[in-house]
Design a protein around this motif. Structure first.
Motif, PDB file in Angstrom:
ATOM      1  N   HIS A 150      -2.727  -8.919  -1.049  1.00 23.89           N
ATOM      2  CA  HIS A 150      -2.820  -7.937  -2.131  1.00 23.89           C
ATOM      3  C   HIS A 150      -2.689  -8.608  -3.499  1.00 23.89           C
ATOM      4  O   HIS A 150      -1.917  -9.545  -3.656  1.00 23.89           O
ATOM      5  CB  HIS A 150      -1.709  -6.900  -1.989  1.00 23.89           C
ATOM      6  CG  HIS A 150      -1.790  -6.130  -0.714  1.00 23.89           C
ATOM      7  ND1 HIS A 150      -0.925  -5.115  -0.413  1.00 23.89           N
ATOM      8  CD2 HIS A 150      -2.633  -6.209   0.338  1.00 23.89           C
ATOM      9  CE1 HIS A 150      -1.224  -4.604   0.771  1.00 23.89           C
ATOM     10  NE2 HIS A 150      -2.260  -5.261   1.257  1.00 23.89           N
ATOM     11  N   SER A 154       0.811  -1.229   0.000  1.00 29.76           N
ATOM     12  CA  SER A 154       0.000   0.000   0.000  1.00 29.76           C
ATOM     13  C   SER A 154       0.839   1.271   0.000  1.00 29.76           C
ATOM     14  O   SER A 154       0.565   2.202  -0.754  1.00 29.76           O
ATOM     15  CB  SER A 154      -0.954   0.002   1.199  1.00 29.76           C
ATOM     16  OG  SER A 154      -1.886  -1.040   1.040  1.00 29.76           O
ATOM     17  N   ASP A 179      -9.250  -3.040   2.625  1.00 29.36           N
ATOM     18  CA  ASP A 179      -8.005  -3.814   2.680  1.00 29.36           C
ATOM     19  C   ASP A 179      -7.864  -4.500   4.036  1.00 29.36           C
ATOM     20  O   ASP A 179      -7.575  -5.687   4.110  1.00 29.36           O
ATOM     21  CB  ASP A 179      -6.797  -2.911   2.441  1.00 29.36           C
ATOM     22  CG  ASP A 179      -5.516  -3.725   2.306  1.00 29.36           C
ATOM     23  OD1 ASP A 179      -5.492  -4.620   1.437  1.00 29.36           O
ATOM     24  OD2 ASP A 179      -4.564  -3.495   3.064  1.00 29.36           O
ATOM     25  N   HIS A 213      -8.110  -8.789   4.815  1.00 26.77           N
ATOM     26  CA  HIS A 213      -6.899  -9.490   5.249  1.00 26.77           C
ATOM     27  C   HIS A 213      -7.265 -10.591   6.248  1.00 26.77           C
ATOM     28  O   HIS A 213      -6.726 -11.685   6.203  1.00 26.77           O
ATOM     29  CB  HIS A 213      -5.920  -8.516   5.923  1.00 26.77           C
ATOM     30  CG  HIS A 213      -4.943  -7.886   4.986  1.00 26.77           C
ATOM     31  ND1 HIS A 213      -4.173  -8.606   4.113  1.00 26.77           N
ATOM     32  CD2 HIS A 213      -4.593  -6.586   4.805  1.00 26.77           C
ATOM     33  CE1 HIS A 213      -3.393  -7.785   3.430  1.00 26.77           C
ATOM     34  NE2 HIS A 213      -3.632  -6.548   3.826  1.00 26.77           N
TER      35      HIS A 213
HETATM   36 ZN   LIG Z   1      -3.008  -4.658   3.036  1.00 27.43          ZN
END
Ligand SMILES: [Zn+2]
Length: 497
Positions: free
Chosen positions: A446, A47, A200, A204
């Motif tokens: 990701h 990121s 995000d 995860h």
């Molecule tokens: Zn992440």
């Protein structure tokens, strides 16, 4: 002159939008108005690295926000500190717009902390402490900015209960929206940017509850719709802005990378290097043998006993445990010529590299020869697509073949990308192909090729549809009428002049 509204969502995934599209009327509407763009993230699609390329229009070797850990230097990245915004400060699209006399309103940009002077408003927050800052100081003093602090801690046993973890993130999205709308209405702006990391952070930890093909998926689990629900909330978030824009405002929805299943298998690159004599095992000392055994055991226990929370907490918060997991005491550093970089190992990510030990290989021509030998060693894997199975290694290159810039030495000497089914493992004296025990700890990861870029209300066509993150800053600036020489960015505007 048009103005640009940019909604930035960390980890928003192109395929998940397609999967949930029936429940996402606003995203679907923007999608129907947008040219069909394919956005590829940076290498690696971390990121901080990716957003820095979005902000600056520069490749990572030029902006320098890249983190590979070299186990030989033992330079542990201390995750208890904020990523330094120093490298991007003054070089972002909103800095360029400010210099060009345009007004900006920048809400919670990732790594935009501490904030810096802009022509307008900038709100930044720490990712490790509870602190929200604004430029300039006297704005928003009627608002409770504490609600914008990131959620600390992890879901699961010993941490935040799963339901509470999700609710806290929903509340954070709501607070972000309220502050965003208040800035939107109070402040004059030519560029408005607002960021959220929730798409995000939550996947995860919750990916395995959503993905029926995930080996850790549990049938009839209570969290199977968490990801869909969050996308629906983001669709409503988008609606609030969609309802307010006029025909002069270009709307951009962008993510830094996609999000999907973490690899379930690892390729132990260090074991390949050991077998070929590039990596040398340390002479067995009783202590190091026990240490290695403990390390493998610990990861197995963690993944078999659903101790995700404790494991990730330990990995993130305690440098000593992180060191335990990323250091490789069984390697003889005095004899080892090449080794896989550690962060790739611990993350079991398909994106990583191999460092050459320049303490031993000082001569430049031997260095080049060693790089070529290792590339030749790994290359057959690239083409080995026997039968229906895809090659395990997609490509392997010298670092300067992917990017050029003053920070290129932050990259390992050789870089490569695996098929997304595989993560990079760093173990030796084990099978080259192994189950990835870390998958159960943090099952979402990701994806480099699933980033999102939607643009609506454009009054000029786009000149191409394959877009890199470095193209975004010049595109934003050209929409508001600030055209720079192509030379200052690595990317180019995708809008026809
Ligand atoms: Zn992440």
């Amino acid at each position: 002159m048009p103005r640009v509204l940019i909604l930035g969502f960390d980890g928003m995934d192109r395929e998940l939008i397609d999967e949930f599209e029936d429940d996402l009327p606003n995203l679907k509407k923007i999608q129907s108005l947008s040219p069909k763009l394919r956005l590829t993230s940076t290498f690696p699609p971390d990121s901080e690295t990716a957003w820095s390329s979005i902000y600056t229009g520069l490749n990572p070797a030029k902006h320098g926000v890249v983190h590979f850990i070299d186990p030989l230097e033992k330079s542990l990245m201390n995750q208890t500190k904020d990523a330094d915004s120093e490298l991007i400060r003054g070089n972002t699209f909103w800095d360029k717009a400010s210099e060009g006399g345009k007004q900006v309103c920048i809400v919670l940009p990732h790594i935009g902390y501490p904030v810096w002077p802009v022509n307008g408003i900038m709100i930044g927050r720490s990712s490790v402490e509870d602190d929200v800052q604004t430029w300039s100081e006297n704005i928003l003093n009627d608002q409770d900015l504490n609600k914008l602090n990131t959620i600390k801690g992890f879901p699961g046993i010993g941490g935040i209960p799963h339901d509470e973890f999700i609710q806290k993130h929903k509340d954070l999205l709501d607070s972000t929206l309220k502050i965003g709308l208040s800035c939107y209405e109070k402040q004059e702006w030519d560029i408005f940017f607002i960021y959220s990391s929730i798409l995000d952070v939550v996947p995860h930890f919750f990916w395995k509850y959503h993905d029926v093909e995930d080996p850790d998926y549990i049938k009839d689990n209570p969290f199977s719709s968490v990801l869909r629900d969050l996308y629906i909330l983001h669709d409503k978030f988008i609606a609030q802005f969609l309802n307010r824009i006029d025909t002069e405002t270009v709307l951009m929805v962008v993510s830094d990378h996609g999000h999907g299943r973490r690899p379930t298998k690892n390729i132990n690159i260090n074991e390949i290097l050991r077998q070929q004599g590039f990596l040398v095992e340390a002479e067995k000392r009783a202590s190091s043998g026990i240490f290695e055994a403990f390390k493998c055991q610990a990861i197995e226990i963690i993944s078999n006993h659903n101790l995700e929370n404790i494991a990730s907490k330990l990995l993130q918060r305690l440098p000593s445990v992180k060191k335990l997991c990323i250091s490789s005491p069984s390697i003889d550093w005095k004899l080892t010529l090449a080794y896989v970089t550690d962060l790739s190992g611990i993350k079991s990510y398909p994106y990583g590299g191999i460092s050459i030990n320049r303490d031993i290989i000082k001569d430049d021509s031997i260095y080049e020869q060693t790089r070529e030998n290792i590339i030749d060693l790994l290359s057959p894997e690239v083409t080995k697509s026997s039968g229906s199975s895809d090659p395990a290694i997609l490509w392997v290159k010298k670092r300067e073949e992917i990017y050029d810039g003053p920070f290129i030495e932050k990259y390992p000497d050789i870089v490569f990308e695996l098929n997304e089914e595989y993560g990079i493992g760093n173990k030796i004296r084990c099978d080259v192909l192994e189950r990835n025990a870390l998958h159960a700890v943090v099952p979402g990861s990701h994806k480099r090729y699933n980033a999102v870029l939607l643009i609506s209300n454009l009054n000029s066509p786009v000149v191409r549809t394959n877009v890199s993150l470095e193209d975004i800053a010049p595109t934003i600036l050209s929409i508001i009428g600030l055209d720079y020489s192509d030379k200052i960015f690595d990317g180019n505007s995708i809008i026809a002049k």
